[in-house]
Motif scaffolding. Sequence first.
Motif, mmCIF file in Angstrom:
data_model
loop_
_atom_site.group_PDB
_atom_site.id
_atom_site.type_symbol
_atom_site.label_atom_id
_atom_site.label_comp_id
_atom_site.label_asym_id
_atom_site.label_seq_id
_atom_site.Cartn_x
_atom_site.Cartn_y
_atom_site.Cartn_z
ATOM 1 N N VAL A 97 0.850 -1.186 0.000
ATOM 2 C CA VAL A 97 0.000 0.000 0.000
ATOM 3 C C VAL A 97 0.888 1.238 0.000
ATOM 4 C CG1 VAL A 97 -1.922 1.198 1.098
ATOM 5 C CG2 VAL A 97 -1.722 -1.286 1.325
ATOM 6 N N LYS A 98 0.891 1.943 -1.127
ATOM 7 C CA LYS A 98 1.725 3.114 -1.324
ATOM 8 C C LYS A 98 0.838 4.347 -1.525
ATOM 9 C CE LYS A 98 5.641 2.378 -1.789
ATOM 10 N NZ LYS A 98 6.766 2.156 -0.834
ATOM 11 N N ALA A 99 1.445 5.512 -1.492
ATOM 12 C CA ALA A 99 0.690 6.749 -1.706
ATOM 13 C C ALA A 99 1.585 7.801 -2.339
ATOM 14 C CB ALA A 99 0.114 7.266 -0.391
ATOM 15 N N GLU A 204 -8.088 12.745 3.693
ATOM 16 C CA GLU A 204 -7.661 13.054 2.337
ATOM 17 C C GLU A 204 -8.410 12.128 1.384
ATOM 18 O OE1 GLU A 204 -3.430 13.231 1.884
ATOM 19 O OE2 GLU A 204 -3.280 15.034 3.126
ATOM 20 N N PRO A 205 -9.432 12.663 0.685
ATOM 21 C CA PRO A 205 -10.248 11.846 -0.210
ATOM 22 C C PRO A 205 -9.517 11.587 -1.523
ATOM 23 C CG PRO A 205 -10.981 14.129 -0.272
ATOM 24 C CD PRO A 205 -9.891 14.062 0.751
ATOM 25 N N GLU A 206 -9.300 10.328 -1.846
ATOM 26 C CA GLU A 206 -8.464 10.002 -2.995
ATOM 27 C C GLU A 206 -8.994 8.787 -3.755
ATOM 28 O OE1 GLU A 206 -4.298 9.831 -2.020
ATOM 29 O OE2 GLU A 206 -4.486 11.390 -0.484
ATOM 30 N N VAL A 207 -8.536 8.670 -4.999
ATOM 31 C CA VAL A 207 -8.671 7.432 -5.754
ATOM 32 C C VAL A 207 -7.369 6.664 -5.594
ATOM 33 C CG1 VAL A 207 -8.933 6.405 -8.046
ATOM 34 C CG2 VAL A 207 -10.255 8.422 -7.428
ATOM 35 N N LEU A 315 0.412 -3.951 -5.975
ATOM 36 C CA LEU A 315 0.318 -2.831 -5.042
ATOM 37 C C LEU A 315 -0.962 -2.046 -5.278
ATOM 38 C CD1 LEU A 315 1.889 0.337 -6.324
ATOM 39 C CD2 LEU A 315 2.642 -1.764 -7.431
ATOM 40 N N VAL A 316 -1.263 -1.210 -4.317
ATOM 41 C CA VAL A 316 -2.294 -0.189 -4.434
ATOM 42 C C VAL A 316 -1.614 1.135 -4.146
ATOM 43 C CG1 VAL A 316 -4.442 0.711 -3.491
ATOM 44 C CG2 VAL A 316 -4.138 -1.741 -3.736
ATOM 45 N N VAL A 317 -1.889 2.167 -4.956
ATOM 46 C CA VAL A 317 -1.269 3.466 -4.719
ATOM 47 C C VAL A 317 -2.326 4.559 -4.723
ATOM 48 C CG1 VAL A 317 -0.638 3.707 -7.173
ATOM 49 C CG2 VAL A 317 0.531 5.104 -5.444
ATOM 50 N N TYR A 318 -2.398 5.298 -3.611
ATOM 51 C CA TYR A 318 -3.257 6.477 -3.510
ATOM 52 C C TYR A 318 -2.692 7.567 -4.436
ATOM 53 C CZ TYR A 318 -5.160 4.766 1.052
ATOM 54 O OH TYR A 318 -5.757 4.059 2.065
ATOM 55 N N LEU A 319 -3.558 8.263 -5.153
ATOM 56 C CA LEU A 319 -3.114 9.231 -6.153
ATOM 57 C C LEU A 319 -2.954 10.652 -5.633
ATOM 58 C CD1 LEU A 319 -5.190 8.122 -9.278
ATOM 59 C CD2 LEU A 319 -2.829 7.535 -8.692
#
Length: 384
Positions: A97-99, A204-207, A315-319
Motif C-alpha cells: 500500500v503506497k501513496a 484526504e479523499p483520494e482514488v 500494489l495499491v497506490v493512492y493518487l
Amino acid sequence: MANRQVPSEGVLLGRARVPGYEHPRVITVRGEDIVDITSKAAPTSRDIAEQGDPAAYVASAKGPVIGNLHQILANSWSGKTDLKAPSLLSPIDLQAVKAAGVTFVVSLLERVIEEQARGDKAKADELRKDILGLVGTDLSQLEPGSPAAMEVKKTLIARGVWSQYLEVGIGPDAEIFTKCQPMASVGFGADVGILPISEWNNPEPEVAMVVNSKGTIVGATLGNDVNLRDVEGRSALLLGKAKDNNASASLGPFIRLFDGKFTIETVKAADIALSVTGEDGFELTGVSNMSQISRSPEAIVGATVGRHHQYPDGLVVYLGTMFAPVKDRGGAGKGFTHKLGDVVSISTPSLGTLSNTVRLATEAAPWTYGASHLLRDLAKADLL
C-alpha cells in the motif's frame, strides 16, 4: 447514483469476513447479492489482480450467495457488527500500500501564493501574475519536471519561497511513500485512526490505483489517506509517523476492475466528493477534481513500480488529493481538525462511497491478522 454506497454497474471485487471461515473470503456483487468467489485458482484479491483479465475472471466466477448487499454494508459499521453475519473488509490483502503526495500543482501553488502574500491581495496577484506569465492561464497544465515547471521553480527560488513540497510538486520526481503494510488497511464502515498526540489532522479523499506485479493497472478504489498535519508540519522526516498508524489507511468499499465501460479515462474525469459529519453537528464538504491532477495515474504508477522497484504481490497506490479543509471548527481562525466520532464519506458515482468513523489509533481495532495468518489459514483450507 452519486449517493450510492456501491455503483449500480461494473465488475466489483472485494473481501469479507464470513462466519464459519477463519480466513477472509473473496467476493463480488451480483445485483443486490454478495457472492463468494473464493477458489483455489484465486484465493486472494492479489491472485485475482494477477489474472490475465481480472474483470472477465470475476464476471464469470461461480460461488454461493452469502447475503444481501445492503445488509452486509449495514453490518460492516464498527460497533454495530453482528459477528454471526458477513461484513466487509478492505478489498485488498497481500498488495503493498503506497501513496503519492503533492500531485495537484494548482492547489499547491495557490497555497504558496496565499502564504507568501500574508493576506495582501496585491502581493498575491503579483506572484500569481509572474507564474501565469511563465505557464499560461491554466496552472493544471503545468507538467512537473518540464522546462516550464523549472522556470517556475527559478522564479519561486528568486522570491525565496521554494520548499521541499514544491520540489515534489513541480520537480521531476514524485513523492511516493508507504502508507501501510500489506493486510493493514481497513474497509467500509471500519474506524480510521489518528494518533492521540495530534491536534491538527484531516481526511484526504483520494482514488487508489490497483496494480498487478507486472505494473499493469487493473482497477481502482476509493481511499482515505488519513493525515496528521501537525506531525508532518514539524518535519517532513516525520511523514511515516504522520501517515502510517493503526487504521490510518482506508480503502473500499470495492475495487472496480477495468473493463469496456470503466477505464483509466473514467478515473481521470472523476470528481471525488468528501463529507465530514461530526457528533457536534459540524459539517464539512468538498470536492477533488481528478482532471486537475498534475501527475497522471500512469506516471504515478510508473514512478512506483518498474525496473527500479518490483512488487511481486502487486500494489495499491493512492493518487493524492487537491482538497485541503480550511473551514473553521471551534472558533474563527482555528481551521479544521477532526473530532472523535466524525463520520467521513468519500464518494464518486463510478466507485460508490467509502465511509468510516474517526477514532484514536490506540482505540481502533488492533491489527492482528497479517500475511502469515492468511497464508496459514488458506493452507489449512486447502486453498494453496
